[in-house]
Design a protein around this motif. Structure first.
Motif, PDB file in Angstrom:
ATOM      1  N   LEU A 177     133.644  56.557  48.057  1.00 48.85           N
ATOM      2  CA  LEU A 177     133.825  57.111  49.404  1.00 48.85           C
ATOM      3  C   LEU A 177     132.839  58.253  49.648  1.00 48.85           C
ATOM      4  O   LEU A 177     132.272  58.376  50.740  1.00 48.85           O
ATOM      5  CB  LEU A 177     135.261  57.603  49.584  1.00 48.85           C
ATOM      6  N   ARG A 178     132.650  59.072  48.639  1.00 47.85           N
ATOM      7  CA  ARG A 178     131.699  60.183  48.799  1.00 47.85           C
ATOM      8  C   ARG A 178     130.285  59.652  48.991  1.00 47.85           C
ATOM      9  O   ARG A 178     129.518  60.146  49.835  1.00 47.85           O
ATOM     10  CB  ARG A 178     131.766  61.096  47.571  1.00 47.85           C
ATOM     11  N   TYR A 179     129.924  58.635  48.212  1.00 46.32           N
ATOM     12  CA  TYR A 179     128.590  58.045  48.336  1.00 46.32           C
ATOM     13  C   TYR A 179     128.366  57.451  49.724  1.00 46.32           C
ATOM     14  O   TYR A 179     127.307  57.647  50.332  1.00 46.32           O
ATOM     15  CB  TYR A 179     128.416  56.965  47.260  1.00 46.32           C
ATOM     16  N   THR A 180     129.348  56.749  50.245  1.00 49.95           N
ATOM     17  CA  THR A 180     129.170  56.069  51.526  1.00 49.95           C
ATOM     18  C   THR A 180     129.220  57.024  52.712  1.00 49.95           C
ATOM     19  O   THR A 180     128.696  56.698  53.783  1.00 49.95           O
ATOM     20  CB  THR A 180     130.240  54.985  51.712  1.00 49.95           C
ATOM     21  N   THR A 181     129.835  58.173  52.517  1.00 55.53           N
ATOM     22  CA  THR A 181     129.937  59.103  53.651  1.00 55.53           C
ATOM     23  C   THR A 181     128.885  60.215  53.588  1.00 55.53           C
ATOM     24  O   THR A 181     128.474  60.742  54.623  1.00 55.53           O
ATOM     25  CB  THR A 181     131.329  59.749  53.691  1.00 55.53           C
ATOM     26  N   PRO A 209     134.441  45.436  42.163  1.00 59.55           N
ATOM     27  CA  PRO A 209     133.378  45.049  43.119  1.00 59.55           C
ATOM     28  C   PRO A 209     133.936  44.485  44.416  1.00 59.55           C
ATOM     29  O   PRO A 209     133.432  44.783  45.506  1.00 59.55           O
ATOM     30  CB  PRO A 209     132.586  43.983  42.347  1.00 59.55           C
ATOM     31  N   VAL A 210     134.997  43.679  44.326  1.00 58.82           N
ATOM     32  CA  VAL A 210     135.620  43.107  45.531  1.00 58.82           C
ATOM     33  C   VAL A 210     136.293  44.204  46.345  1.00 58.82           C
ATOM     34  O   VAL A 210     136.192  44.233  47.578  1.00 58.82           O
ATOM     35  CB  VAL A 210     136.629  42.008  45.148  1.00 58.82           C
ATOM     36  N   VAL A 211     136.966  45.114  45.652  1.00 58.89           N
ATOM     37  CA  VAL A 211     137.649  46.215  46.346  1.00 58.89           C
ATOM     38  C   VAL A 211     136.648  47.058  47.128  1.00 58.89           C
ATOM     39  O   VAL A 211     136.893  47.438  48.285  1.00 58.89           O
ATOM     40  CB  VAL A 211     138.420  47.084  45.327  1.00 58.89           C
ATOM     41  N   LEU A 212     135.504  47.343  46.527  1.00 64.66           N
ATOM     42  CA  LEU A 212     134.493  48.150  47.217  1.00 64.66           C
ATOM     43  C   LEU A 212     133.933  47.417  48.431  1.00 64.66           C
ATOM     44  O   LEU A 212     133.668  48.038  49.477  1.00 64.66           O
ATOM     45  CB  LEU A 212     133.366  48.512  46.250  1.00 64.66           C
ATOM     46  N   LEU A 213     133.777  46.098  48.325  1.00 62.84           N
ATOM     47  CA  LEU A 213     133.328  45.322  49.488  1.00 62.84           C
ATOM     48  C   LEU A 213     134.382  45.342  50.592  1.00 62.84           C
ATOM     49  O   LEU A 213     134.039  45.408  51.789  1.00 62.84           O
ATOM     50  CB  LEU A 213     133.034  43.883  49.072  1.00 62.84           C
ATOM     51  N   LEU A 214     135.648  45.284  50.221  1.00 68.52           N
ATOM     52  CA  LEU A 214     136.712  45.361  51.225  1.00 68.52           C
ATOM     53  C   LEU A 214     136.682  46.704  51.945  1.00 68.52           C
ATOM     54  O   LEU A 214     136.868  46.770  53.174  1.00 68.52           O
ATOM     55  CB  LEU A 214     138.079  45.147  50.562  1.00 68.52           C
ATOM     56  N   ARG A 222     130.654  49.299  57.016  1.00 71.21           N
ATOM     57  CA  ARG A 222     129.252  49.365  56.620  1.00 71.21           C
ATOM     58  C   ARG A 222     128.540  48.022  56.800  1.00 71.21           C
ATOM     59  O   ARG A 222     127.316  47.985  56.931  1.00 71.21           O
ATOM     60  CB  ARG A 222     129.130  49.825  55.174  1.00 71.21           C
ATOM     61  N   ALA A 223     129.304  46.922  56.732  1.00 71.25           N
ATOM     62  CA  ALA A 223     128.666  45.600  56.850  1.00 71.25           C
ATOM     63  C   ALA A 223     127.967  45.455  58.193  1.00 71.25           C
ATOM     64  O   ALA A 223     126.847  44.928  58.279  1.00 71.25           O
ATOM     65  CB  ALA A 223     129.722  44.505  56.677  1.00 71.25           C
ATOM     66  N   ARG A 224     128.589  45.943  59.247  1.00 67.37           N
ATOM     67  CA  ARG A 224     128.027  45.828  60.590  1.00 67.37           C
ATOM     68  C   ARG A 224     126.777  46.687  60.731  1.00 67.37           C
ATOM     69  O   ARG A 224     125.812  46.317  61.397  1.00 67.37           O
ATOM     70  CB  ARG A 224     129.080  46.239  61.614  1.00 67.37           C
ATOM     71  N   ARG A 225     126.767  47.848  60.082  1.00 67.53           N
ATOM     72  CA  ARG A 225     125.649  48.777  60.236  1.00 67.53           C
ATOM     73  C   ARG A 225     124.485  48.492  59.290  1.00 67.53           C
ATOM     74  O   ARG A 225     123.323  48.659  59.637  1.00 67.53           O
ATOM     75  CB  ARG A 225     126.146  50.215  60.008  1.00 67.53           C
ATOM     76  N   ARG A 229     123.207  42.018  52.867  1.00 70.55           N
ATOM     77  CA  ARG A 229     122.248  42.010  51.760  1.00 70.55           C
ATOM     78  C   ARG A 229     122.275  43.330  50.996  1.00 70.55           C
ATOM     79  O   ARG A 229     122.362  43.339  49.762  1.00 70.55           O
ATOM     80  CB  ARG A 229     120.837  41.733  52.301  1.00 70.55           C
ATOM     81  N   ARG A 230     122.217  44.421  51.717  1.00 69.11           N
ATOM     82  CA  ARG A 230     122.233  45.723  51.042  1.00 69.11           C
ATOM     83  C   ARG A 230     123.564  45.955  50.322  1.00 69.11           C
ATOM     84  O   ARG A 230     123.588  46.453  49.192  1.00 69.11           O
ATOM     85  CB  ARG A 230     121.986  46.837  52.054  1.00 69.11           C
ATOM     86  N   LEU A 231     124.656  45.582  50.982  1.00 68.55           N
ATOM     87  CA  LEU A 231     125.967  45.804  50.372  1.00 68.55           C
ATOM     88  C   LEU A 231     126.103  45.020  49.066  1.00 68.55           C
ATOM     89  O   LEU A 231     126.629  45.531  48.071  1.00 68.55           O
ATOM     90  CB  LEU A 231     127.083  45.403  51.336  1.00 68.55           C
ATOM     91  N   LEU A 232     125.641  43.785  49.060  1.00 66.00           N
ATOM     92  CA  LEU A 232     125.747  42.967  47.853  1.00 66.00           C
ATOM     93  C   LEU A 232     124.840  43.490  46.743  1.00 66.00           C
ATOM     94  O   LEU A 232     125.221  43.494  45.565  1.00 66.00           O
ATOM     95  CB  LEU A 232     125.412  41.513  48.175  1.00 66.00           C
ATOM     96  N   LEU A 233     123.630  43.948  47.122  1.00 66.24           N
ATOM     97  CA  LEU A 233     122.738  44.518  46.124  1.00 66.24           C
ATOM     98  C   LEU A 233     123.348  45.778  45.504  1.00 66.24           C
ATOM     99  O   LEU A 233     123.197  46.023  44.300  1.00 66.24           O
ATOM    100  CB  LEU A 233     121.381  44.847  46.754  1.00 66.24           C
ATOM    101  N   GLU A 234     124.017  46.570  46.316  1.00 66.32           N
ATOM    102  CA  GLU A 234     124.694  47.771  45.812  1.00 66.32           C
ATOM    103  C   GLU A 234     125.735  47.434  44.754  1.00 66.32           C
ATOM    104  O   GLU A 234     125.993  48.225  43.844  1.00 66.32           O
ATOM    105  CB  GLU A 234     125.409  48.490  46.959  1.00 66.32           C
ATOM    106  N   LYS A 235     126.350  46.253  44.895  1.00 64.10           N
ATOM    107  CA  LYS A 235     127.467  45.898  44.010  1.00 64.10           C
ATOM    108  C   LYS A 235     127.010  45.227  42.714  1.00 64.10           C
ATOM    109  O   LYS A 235     127.853  44.917  41.859  1.00 64.10           O
ATOM    110  CB  LYS A 235     128.439  44.952  44.739  1.00 64.10           C
TER     111      LYS A 235
END
Length: 606
Positions: A177-181, A209-214, A222-225, A229-235
């Motif tokens: 959460l800290r990383y994403t905000t 990994p699934v929880v973070l994607l949720l 974040r998926a919309r913004r 591709r970036r989200l999956l690479l992050e995981k």
């Protein structure tokens, strides 16, 4: 100054008080002892963790003992033994402290999560009220900390892996959460590191990994913004860690022959059991009655009764998807978290005879508990809008007080059930009755260890009556017969147990011991060779095989087996004594003297 800024120190205080109250609620657990279910394998009889030396650390890093790979959990037990010996009170205290810390982190996670939402629509907008946010975080933490379904994870010392994994799992969520905000590599690196630690404590964290994607989907959006591709690479680092842990776990379980083959439990039946488990845990969350240490797979499976649960689980999934389409995105996040975190233990890959276990809910129920907590927060927000801050404080406080009052008495009663083996298995039998053959077997073991042979035999017979294919119950019944001098009946029992479960090394060892007693040396050696092949870490089989080789006049082979026995059980006085004899027979008097000195504290000198 804003209400949020004023409330932040209040939230910190409430979080600390909630964690402290959780610790106090669990204080009766300090009066409990170790229970004869995994505690011997993990702590009381596990002498690999007596010392924090290089050999012990190597064992922790490489062992699949008990069919698991969790070196961080072994390390935590080893630290406790180094500091406190094997005093159960102090081992329980560590579990309580970890659970209190998890409760604090649960509060922090809920608090941060509510504050993240960017575009809120009613009723979510009500949660932006600081008092509502505080009430939601408090209620969620109280549910997590005090709900009796979590007693198994806290009051059972061997389940240290749950509370330890929970600590790093929640730290991962907070770091993410800290990383994403706020951005920055540090928070991301911390999230990856704590994921690794969570997996080293218990592989249950493979769902991270699934929880973070949720979370990326909602509430972070974040998926919309940023795009998928970036989200999956992050995981990728998280997925690699989870995949590695899952692979190692499969190998560990396979080596222990713990995975039930599809031939014994077909895929269709597994899906039905999975649906039942998903509904069972939600039911126990809402109505925590008859929480058992063991929910066994029924001896006679009737799919008709299970179909309704699978149908309900599918219906809930569809409802969550429909709610998402209609803009109620939290529903799918909560349900997706619940299902994905339970998936590793829901029964698709069936391990052992349990259909479900309360300990499996420690992390998965966090999402439903959060949903209930948000409900409390929403009601507090309504009170704030209609009656002002004082009404909100009174309303939120009252709801949390009612929650606490409802949970604490049940939780304390559940803690007492874990006081000792007899109270534990009597309760399991009360809950399961004729559907609890393993509980009857385990109660028989308790009586057996206490020298109450007649009661033990009665329990074993009851277990065999319920499940005639229970190799363990039949083998234990054979041991009881052998102790009472009924050797012919004991032999028949051991033979039947081996027929039912050819990979059951204990039954083969029991039969070989009987062969030795009756002078059938060749049969005993063959049986013990097979037992050690099936379970290479079984110290008792190695020790008996070494003794058999000595009787056969083969001290060289005896030395190899007796050294293996001591490796896996450094407290075996018999193995030390026989190894001393074997070394003397080979002329290695210096080696024999050294072994004799090592054995002296155990009473193992010849």
């Amino acid at each position: 100054m804003s209400h949020t800024a004023v409330l932040r120190p209040v939230a910190t205080l409430v979080a600390v008080v909630t964690a402290a109250f959780t610790y106090l609620a669990y204080l009766p657990a300090l009066d409990n002892g170790f229970v004869p279910w995994d505690d011997p394998d993990y702590i009381t009889d596990n002498h690999h963790i007596d010392h924090l030396d290089a050999a012990s650390l190597r064992w922790m890093a490489t062992t699949f003992h008990t069919g698991n790979y969790h070196p961080l959990t072994w390390l935590s037990h080893a630290v406790d033994i180094t500091l406190f010996g094997r005093d159960p009170r102090l081992h329980h205290r560590t579990n309580l402290l970890l659970h209190a810390a998890d409760t604090l982190l649960c509060f922090a996670f809920t608090w941060q999560l509510i504050g993240i939402g960017r575009r809120r629509a009613p009723p979510d907008a009500l949660l932006r009220e600081p008092a509502a946010r505080l009430a939601a975080a408090t209620a969620t933490a109280l549910l997590f900390g005090l709900h009796p379904i979590h007693v198994e994870s806290v009051a059972w010392v061997a389940e240290r892996k749950d509370v330890l994994c929970g600590l790093f799992f929640l730290l991962t969520l907070l770091a993410y959460l800290r990383y994403t905000t706020r951005g920055g590599r540090t928070a991301y690196t911390v999230a990856v590191a704590t994921t690794a630690l969570a997996l080293l404590a218990k592989p249950m964290a493979v769902s991270l990994p699934v929880v973070l994607l949720l979370l990326d989907l909602y509430p972070l959006e974040r998926a919309r913004r940023l795009g998928w591709r970036r989200l999956l690479l992050e995981k990728v680092p998280f997925a690699l860690l989870a995949g590695g842990s899952a692979g190692v776990t499969v190998i560990a379980q396979a080596q222990m022959h713990a995975v039930v083959p599809v031939a014994r439990l077909p895929i269709a039946d597994r899906l039905l059991h999975a649906g039942h488990a998903l509904c069972l845990y939600l039911g126990k969350l809402l109505w925590p009655a008859c929480l058992s240490p063991l929910y066994e797979l029924p001896p006679d499976f009737h799919p008709g009764g299970e179909t309704i649960y699978l149908t309900a689980a599918i219906a809930l999934t569809v409802a969550a998807a429909v709610a998402w389409r209609r803009g109620h995105r939290l529903t799918l996040t909560v349900w997706g978290y619940y299902v994905s975190t339970l998936l590793p233990v829901v029964g698709i890959v069936q391990v052992g005879l349990q259909a479900a276990a309360d300990r499996y809910t420690y992390l998965p129920l966090l999402a439903p508990e959060l949903a209930i907590g948000l409900g409390v927060g929403w009601l507090t927000g309504v009170a704030r809008r209609r009656g002002g801050l004082s009404a909100a404080a009174a309303g939120g406080g009252l709801l949390c007080l009612l929650l606490t009052g409802a949970l604490v008495p049940i939780t304390r009663a559940q803690i007492h059930i874990w006081h000792d083996g007899e109270s534990l298995w009597r309760h399991a039998i009360t809950c399961g009755g004729d559907a609890a053959p393993q509980a009857w077997t385990n109660l028989g073991v308790v009586y057996d260890d206490a020298g109450r042979l007649e009661e033990a035999v009665r329990c074993y017979r009851k277990a065999v009556t319920i499940r005639p294919t229970s190799a363990e119950a039949i083998s234990r019944l054979g041991t009881a017969y052998a102790r009472s001098g009924n050797l012919a009946t004991a032999r028949a029992a051991f033979t039947e147990a081996i027929r039912l479960s050819p990979g059951y090394a204990v039954a083969r060892t029991n039969l070989a011991r009987l062969d030795l007693k009756e002078g059938r040396l060749a049969e005993a050696i063959a049986g013990l060779q097979e037992a050690t092949r099936l379970t290479p870490t079984y110290a008792r089989a190695h020790s008996l095989l070494g003794a058999a080789y000595l009787m056969a006049g083969d001290p060289v082979r005896a030395i190899s087996e007796l050294r293996a026995a001591i490796t896996h059980d450094p407290t075996s006085a018999t193995a030390y004594r026989n190894l001393t004899r074997a070394l003397m027979l080979t002329g290695d008097t210096a080696g024999a003297a050294a072994v004799s000195r090592m054995a002296r504290p155990l009473g193992g000198t010849p």
